[in-house]
Design an enzyme around this catalytic site. Structure first.
Site, PDB file in Angstrom:
ATOM      1  N   LEU A  64      20.402   0.446  -5.201  1.00  0.00           N
ATOM      2  CA  LEU A  64      20.337  -0.963  -4.797  1.00  0.00           C
ATOM      3  C   LEU A  64      20.920  -1.145  -3.407  1.00  0.00           C
ATOM      4  CD1 LEU A  64      21.533  -2.137  -8.291  1.00  0.00           C
ATOM      5  CD2 LEU A  64      19.244  -2.502  -7.347  1.00  0.00           C
ATOM      6  N   PRO A  65      20.626  -2.296  -2.735  1.00  0.00           N
ATOM      7  CA  PRO A  65      21.048  -2.417  -1.331  1.00  0.00           C
ATOM      8  C   PRO A  65      22.561  -2.381  -1.102  1.00  0.00           C
ATOM      9  CG  PRO A  65      19.355  -4.045  -1.859  1.00  0.00           C
ATOM     10  CD  PRO A  65      19.759  -3.409  -3.152  1.00  0.00           C
ATOM     11  N   THR A  95      24.673   2.834  -1.498  1.00  0.00           N
ATOM     12  CA  THR A  95      25.857   2.927  -0.626  1.00  0.00           C
ATOM     13  C   THR A  95      26.595   1.598  -0.707  1.00  0.00           C
ATOM     14  OG1 THR A  95      24.674   4.379   0.872  1.00  0.00           O
ATOM     15  CG2 THR A  95      26.670   3.358   1.718  1.00  0.00           C
ATOM     16  N   LYS A 170      30.502   9.071   1.978  1.00  0.00           N
ATOM     17  CA  LYS A 170      29.298   8.480   2.598  1.00  0.00           C
ATOM     18  C   LYS A 170      29.696   7.561   3.764  1.00  0.00           C
ATOM     19  CE  LYS A 170      25.112   6.894   3.087  1.00  0.00           C
ATOM     20  NZ  LYS A 170      24.124   7.688   3.800  1.00  0.00           N
ATOM     21  N   LYS A 245      25.579  -2.525   7.867  1.00  0.00           N
ATOM     22  CA  LYS A 245      26.276  -2.720   6.579  1.00  0.00           C
ATOM     23  C   LYS A 245      27.248  -1.579   6.315  1.00  0.00           C
ATOM     24  CE  LYS A 245      24.650  -0.863   3.034  1.00  0.00           C
ATOM     25  NZ  LYS A 245      24.237  -0.207   1.815  1.00  0.00           N
TER      26      LYS A 245
HETATM   27  P1  NAD Z   1      15.610  -1.295  -0.337  1.00  0.00           P
HETATM   28  O1  NAD Z   1      16.048  -2.656   0.037  1.00  0.00           O
HETATM   29  O2  NAD Z   1      14.323  -0.753   0.179  1.00  0.00           O
HETATM   30  O3  NAD Z   1      15.552  -1.154  -1.956  1.00  0.00           O
HETATM   31  C1  NAD Z   1      16.466  -1.741  -2.824  1.00  0.00           C
HETATM   32  C2  NAD Z   1      15.714  -2.375  -3.988  1.00  0.00           C
HETATM   33  O4  NAD Z   1      16.650  -2.950  -4.900  1.00  0.00           O
HETATM   34  C3  NAD Z   1      14.750  -3.494  -3.576  1.00  0.00           C
HETATM   35  O5  NAD Z   1      13.435  -3.170  -3.994  1.00  0.00           O
HETATM   36  C4  NAD Z   1      15.314  -4.730  -4.293  1.00  0.00           C
HETATM   37  O6  NAD Z   1      14.302  -5.626  -4.731  1.00  0.00           O
HETATM   38  C5  NAD Z   1      16.045  -4.107  -5.458  1.00  0.00           C
HETATM   39  N1  NAD Z   1      17.073  -4.962  -6.043  1.00  0.00           N
HETATM   40  C6  NAD Z   1      18.052  -5.686  -5.426  1.00  0.00           C
HETATM   41  N2  NAD Z   1      18.837  -6.290  -6.345  1.00  0.00           N
HETATM   42  C7  NAD Z   1      18.350  -5.960  -7.561  1.00  0.00           C
HETATM   43  C8  NAD Z   1      18.752  -6.250  -8.892  1.00  0.00           C
HETATM   44  N3  NAD Z   1      19.834  -7.016  -9.161  1.00  0.00           N
HETATM   45  N4  NAD Z   1      18.015  -5.728  -9.906  1.00  0.00           N
HETATM   46  C9  NAD Z   1      16.951  -4.947  -9.634  1.00  0.00           C
HETATM   47  N5  NAD Z   1      16.519  -4.636  -8.413  1.00  0.00           N
HETATM   48  C10 NAD Z   1      17.221  -5.122  -7.380  1.00  0.00           C
HETATM   49  O7  NAD Z   1      16.824  -0.331   0.071  1.00  0.00           O
HETATM   50  P2  NAD Z   1      16.779   1.283   0.234  1.00  0.00           P
HETATM   51  O8  NAD Z   1      16.427   1.633   1.640  1.00  0.00           O
HETATM   52  O9  NAD Z   1      16.008   1.863  -0.902  1.00  0.00           O
HETATM   53  O10 NAD Z   1      18.343   1.610   0.089  1.00  0.00           O
HETATM   54  C11 NAD Z   1      18.995   1.598  -1.171  1.00  0.00           C
HETATM   55  C12 NAD Z   1      20.417   2.095  -0.973  1.00  0.00           C
HETATM   56  O11 NAD Z   1      20.380   3.437  -0.457  1.00  0.00           O
HETATM   57  C13 NAD Z   1      21.240   1.267   0.039  1.00  0.00           C
HETATM   58  O12 NAD Z   1      22.557   1.138  -0.417  1.00  0.00           O
HETATM   59  C14 NAD Z   1      21.181   2.104   1.312  1.00  0.00           C
HETATM   60  O13 NAD Z   1      22.311   1.902   2.154  1.00  0.00           O
HETATM   61  C15 NAD Z   1      21.148   3.516   0.729  1.00  0.00           C
HETATM   62  N6  NAD Z   1      20.515   4.521   1.610  1.00  0.00           N
HETATM   63  C16 NAD Z   1      19.333   4.246   2.228  1.00  0.00           C
HETATM   64  C17 NAD Z   1      18.759   5.200   3.065  1.00  0.00           C
HETATM   65  C18 NAD Z   1      17.457   4.911   3.784  1.00  0.00           C
HETATM   66  O14 NAD Z   1      17.095   5.700   4.676  1.00  0.00           O
HETATM   67  N7  NAD Z   1      16.728   3.856   3.463  1.00  0.00           N
HETATM   68  C19 NAD Z   1      19.396   6.426   3.271  1.00  0.00           C
HETATM   69  C20 NAD Z   1      20.593   6.690   2.612  1.00  0.00           C
HETATM   70  C21 NAD Z   1      21.155   5.715   1.777  1.00  0.00           C
END
Ligand code: NAD
Length: 300
Positions: A64-65, A95, A170, A245
């Site tokens: 999740l975000p 994260t 992280k 963030k």
């Molecule tokens: P994203 O926003 O693409 O995906 C997150 C998903 O969570 C969304 O589809 C959203 O609708 C869903 N969501 C939010 N609240 C919810 C809830 N209460 N119930 C169900 N679904 C819910 O984000 P992402 O890029 O997939 O990143 C996810 C995590 O991974 C973050 O913490 C980010 O910092 C970490 N991360 C991302 C990357 C990257 O390159 N994108 C790399 C390393 C770490």
């Protein structure tokens, strides 16, 4: 294994794809219908809520975000806590703040549900390849139970310490990467101003003390590293908003610990400004675009 997977966004989708490929039955849930549909196309079945995804699953994974989303998905109405049976293991791969991981772990523990934090590094391409670096915080037996599932999504699974420690590792990593992106961008803007060829400067720095992973793999100047986001108009990758963030999480953690931090908050504000100027959903290396010199008419 039957796995409940909550949060099927940019990272969650390829991670679900790899779990399905390894033969696991995945029950997915996302608050956004299009994200859930994408997971279903990859072979998952769809759940109506986080509780529904957790119910009947052997294991729950969340991606999740940020902290508030993780608290809501575990402890809020129709959250994981309502659906997970006692004894189940939950793995949060988002994260978030280490203190929130600990709070969620404690709330689950009172109901007999186990929790490890397992944030990742590597971004969407390595999520697709199943080669993420995964840093894990939790009790050793829980981490060992999670390890084969984590190995379906990543190639480096490292047990850092107690619950929350994966998040600490992280934040420390992203503090360095976020600051480096700003530093590399500033350096290349200066070189450009003097008319130095950025390719030659890259050759020099790659053999010198300023070399960084960010320059080698995510070079902010377009056209120098084929697989860098800068070479495809800064399509993420890892967005400016997510990096801002993560730097904020590092800055907050430092404040709680009374550790002086000077460079991380400066880099965070540069990224926030880049976001305010329309680069929030671009890759964080787009900070180079933001750091353009001001008009030649401006006094020095
Ligand atoms: P994203 O926003 O693409 O995906 C997150 C998903 O969570 C969304 O589809 C959203 O609708 C869903 N969501 C939010 N609240 C919810 C809830 N209460 N119930 C169900 N679904 C819910 O984000 P992402 O890029 O997939 O990143 C996810 C995590 O991974 C973050 O913490 C980010 O910092 C970490 N991360 C991302 C990357 C990257 O390159 N994108 C790399 C390393 C770490």
């Amino acid at each position: 294994m039957k796995i409940g997977f909550i949060g099927t966004g940019a990272m969650g989708q390829p991670m679900v794809g790899n779990l399905v490929k390894k033969g696991h039955a995945v029950v997915a849930y996302d608050a956004v219908p299009a994200a859930l549909e994408a997971a279903v196309k990859l072979g998952a079945s769809g759940a109506r809520s986080a509780a529904d995804a957790a119910k009947g699953s052997d294991l729950v994974i969340t991606m999740l975000p940020s902290s508030s989303h993780v608290e809501a998905a575990y402890l809020g109405p129709a959250g994981v806590l309502e659906g997970a049976a006692a004894g189940r293991l939950c793995i949060d791969m988002s994260t978030i703040a280490p203190a929130v991981s600990r709070r969620v772990a404690e709330a689950l523990r009172t109901r007999g549900v186990r929790f490890v934090d397992a944030p990742v590094s590597g971004g969407v391409p390595r999520a697709q390849e199943g080669t993420l670096a995964i840093m894990v915080g939790g009790e050793a037996p829980d981490v060992e139970e999670a390890r084969p599932i984590l190995a379906a999504m990543g190639s480096n699974v490292i047990h850092v310490g107690a619950v929350g420690s994966g998040e600490v590792a992280k934040l420390c990593n992203n503090l360095i990467a976020g600051v480096a992106a700003v530093a590399v961008s500033e350096a290349f803007r200066i070189a450009e101003g003097f008319g130095v060829d950025p390719k030659v400067l890259t050759d020099v720095i790659s053999k010198s003390s300023g070399n960084t992973w960010v320059m080698e793999h995510m070079h902010p100047v377009p056209g120098l590293v084929a697989k860098a986001a800068s070479s495809r108009d800064y399509a993420p990758g890892f967005t400016t908003d997510l990096m801002a963030k993560d730097l904020g999480l590092a800055v907050n953690a430092a404040r709680e610990l009374r550790v002086p931090v000077v460079v991380a908050p400066a880099a965070q504000q540069v990224l926030r400004l880049a976001s305010s100027h329309g680069l929030g959903r671009k890759d964080f290396s787009a900070v180079y675009q933001f750091l353009r010199p001001s008009s030649g008419e401006a006094p020095v």
